[in-house]
Scaffold this motif. Structure first.
Motif, mmCIF file in Angstrom:
data_model
loop_
_atom_site.group_PDB
_atom_site.id
_atom_site.type_symbol
_atom_site.label_atom_id
_atom_site.label_comp_id
_atom_site.label_asym_id
_atom_site.label_seq_id
_atom_site.Cartn_x
_atom_site.Cartn_y
_atom_site.Cartn_z
ATOM 1 N N ILE A 68 0.885 -1.174 0.000
ATOM 2 C CA ILE A 68 0.000 0.000 0.000
ATOM 3 C C ILE A 68 0.919 1.219 0.000
ATOM 4 N N GLY A 69 0.393 2.402 0.200
ATOM 5 C CA GLY A 69 1.221 3.602 0.317
ATOM 6 C C GLY A 69 1.658 3.813 1.755
ATOM 7 N N GLY A 70 1.447 5.027 2.253
ATOM 8 C CA GLY A 70 1.878 5.356 3.609
ATOM 9 C C GLY A 70 2.375 6.783 3.674
ATOM 10 N N PHE A 71 3.535 6.986 4.290
ATOM 11 C CA PHE A 71 4.008 8.370 4.437
ATOM 12 C C PHE A 71 5.522 8.509 4.418
ATOM 13 N N ASN A 72 6.288 7.410 4.351
ATOM 14 C CA ASN A 72 7.729 7.547 4.610
ATOM 15 C C ASN A 72 8.640 6.838 3.623
ATOM 16 N N CYS A 73 8.194 6.603 2.390
ATOM 17 C CA CYS A 73 9.080 6.025 1.368
ATOM 18 C C CYS A 73 10.334 6.859 1.166
ATOM 19 N N ASN A 74 10.201 8.167 1.279
ATOM 20 C CA ASN A 74 11.341 9.035 0.976
ATOM 21 C C ASN A 74 12.499 8.845 1.952
ATOM 22 N N GLU A 75 12.250 8.233 3.116
ATOM 23 C CA GLU A 75 13.343 7.921 4.041
ATOM 24 C C GLU A 75 14.368 6.980 3.413
ATOM 25 N N LEU A 76 13.931 6.179 2.472
ATOM 26 C CA LEU A 76 14.780 5.123 1.925
ATOM 27 C C LEU A 76 15.733 5.605 0.842
ATOM 28 N N LEU A 77 15.448 6.759 0.257
ATOM 29 C CA LEU A 77 16.136 7.149 -0.977
ATOM 30 C C LEU A 77 17.654 7.250 -0.856
ATOM 31 N N PRO A 78 18.225 7.765 0.244
ATOM 32 C CA PRO A 78 19.690 7.840 0.314
ATOM 33 C C PRO A 78 20.368 6.488 0.488
ATOM 34 N N TYR A 79 19.611 5.464 0.875
ATOM 35 C CA TYR A 79 20.210 4.181 1.231
ATOM 36 C C TYR A 79 20.056 3.118 0.145
ATOM 37 N N LEU A 80 19.326 3.428 -0.900
ATOM 38 C CA LEU A 80 19.145 2.466 -1.982
ATOM 39 C C LEU A 80 20.410 2.356 -2.836
ATOM 40 N N ASP A 81 20.700 1.150 -3.273
ATOM 41 C CA ASP A 81 21.816 0.919 -4.187
ATOM 42 C C ASP A 81 21.255 0.993 -5.605
ATOM 43 N N TYR A 82 21.357 2.152 -6.218
ATOM 44 C CA TYR A 82 20.745 2.358 -7.534
ATOM 45 C C TYR A 82 21.475 1.594 -8.634
ATOM 46 N N GLU A 83 22.762 1.347 -8.451
ATOM 47 C CA GLU A 83 23.482 0.531 -9.431
ATOM 48 C C GLU A 83 22.986 -0.906 -9.397
ATOM 49 N N LEU A 84 22.725 -1.409 -8.196
ATOM 50 C CA LEU A 84 22.163 -2.758 -8.053
ATOM 51 C C LEU A 84 20.805 -2.835 -8.758
ATOM 52 N N ILE A 85 19.971 -1.813 -8.529
ATOM 53 C CA ILE A 85 18.645 -1.781 -9.139
ATOM 54 C C ILE A 85 18.752 -1.734 -10.659
ATOM 55 N N LYS A 86 19.676 -0.921 -11.156
ATOM 56 C CA LYS A 86 19.836 -0.786 -12.608
ATOM 57 C C LYS A 86 20.323 -2.084 -13.240
#
Length: 318
Positions: free
Chosen positions: A82-100
């Motif tokens: 579902i949604g919520g209110f705090n997804c943006n907390e995660l943005l600095p900690y994601l490994d975007y190279e891994l995701i890509k």
């Protein structure tokens, strides 16, 4: 990125509110059964039961679940609870190279807007604004919602079309009164445009301004909607701030407001009239996305063509 295929493996995870926050596994079993009936394999993230004082899980647990899902080669689709209110907390900690390096179809709405746009901005991967896992337990109006979701995730070229009827109902309550209205997408200003789709929930998308996670496209159009807790005053000032950060949209497409927002057509037209740019580009409102039912699925990062004379909205991912 591989598109949706029959028998795909869907991983359910909660990057914002936990599944316990919306009743737990049993209260949402109907979603699992509906997705399985469509032929999909369903699994759940390692920490889907974690539930803290804010109705979420720790940042560490949510990041671990996201990375685990992207790294698992058997997973084809990541669907938020579902949604919520705090997804943006995660943005600095994601490994975007891994995701890509391990792209997946990633879908959700509302607070998931932060992840959808940040992943697109940081990796170039397209993401999907559409129903969450819990959305699939809705009975009435589900056919339109499911069909749009299947189309967007399985095809690279598709049209967005209006539903036959819509509601702003507490459909998830067993004894809720259900009131439906005939759907009509309405035009504030006519025109044609073609640009990259950005946006989603206005309040959540606004949290990205000034961060490294805001999309930097110069040729864009905006999908915008508000949640139940944001009234027309919130929409008014959030729109002003957004159009200062993204001052040259090629089009603006606005989702229906839930009844809790107390937005009227008169108020909306009054707010839109403040902005000269909105008198020069296509602007459509009362569209089928966000916090009313049902909702279509659209690809963030895709090229969207809008023609208000023919009322066509076409999506091209390539």
């Amino acid at each position: 990125m591989k598109k949706l295929t029959p028998n795909a493996h869907i991983r359910i995870l909660s990057p914002s509110s936990s599944i316990d926050h919306i009743g737990g596994f049993e209260a949402n079993r109907a979603s699992k059964e509906r997705l399985e009936a469509l032929g999909f394999q369903i699994s759940f993230s390692s920490h889907y039961n974690e539930h803290d004082m804010l109705g979420s899980a720790s940042i560490e647990s949510r990041i671990a679940d996201l990375h685990e899902a992207f790294l698992d080669d058997s997973v084809d689709v990541i669907l938020t609870t579902i949604g919520g209110f705090n997804c943006n907390e995660l943005l600095p900690y994601l490994d975007y190279e891994l995701i890509k390096k391990h792209p997946k179809l990633f879908c959700g709405y509302s607070d998931t807007t932060a992840l959808l746009n940040a992943i697109y901005a940081k990796t170039g991967l397209k993401t999907y604004m559409g129903p969450a896992y819990s959305s699939f337990k809705m009975e009435t109006l589900q056919d339109y919602q499911t069909e749009s979701w299947l189309t967007a995730l399985s095809q690279t070229s598709y049209d967005l079309t209006p539903s036959q009827e819509w509601g702003s109902n507490a459909w998830y309550l067993p004894d809720a009164e259900l009131i439906f209205h005939q759907t009509e997408w309405k035009v504030y200003n006519h025109g044609q445009a073609e640009a990259t789709a950005l946006g989603g929930n206005l309040s959540t998308f606004s949290l990205l301004r000034g961060t490294p996670y805001a999309p930097q496209d110069t040729d864009y159009l905006l999908f915008l909607e508000e949640a139940e807790e944001d009234d027309y005053f919130d929409f008014d000032r959030a729109l002003a701030a957004l159009l200062q950060a993204y001052p040259e949209p090629k089009a603006v497409l606005i989702g229906r407001f839930p009844k809790e927002c107390e937005m009227t057509e008169e108020l909306l037209l009054y707010i839109l009239a403040k902005y000269p740019v909105l008198k020069t580009i296509p602007v459509i409102y009362d569209m089928d996305f966000a916090h009313t039912q049902p909702l279509f699925t659209v690809t963030i990062g895709a090229t969207v063509s809008v023609d208000t004379k023919t009322m066509t909205v076409h999506v091209e991912e390539n």
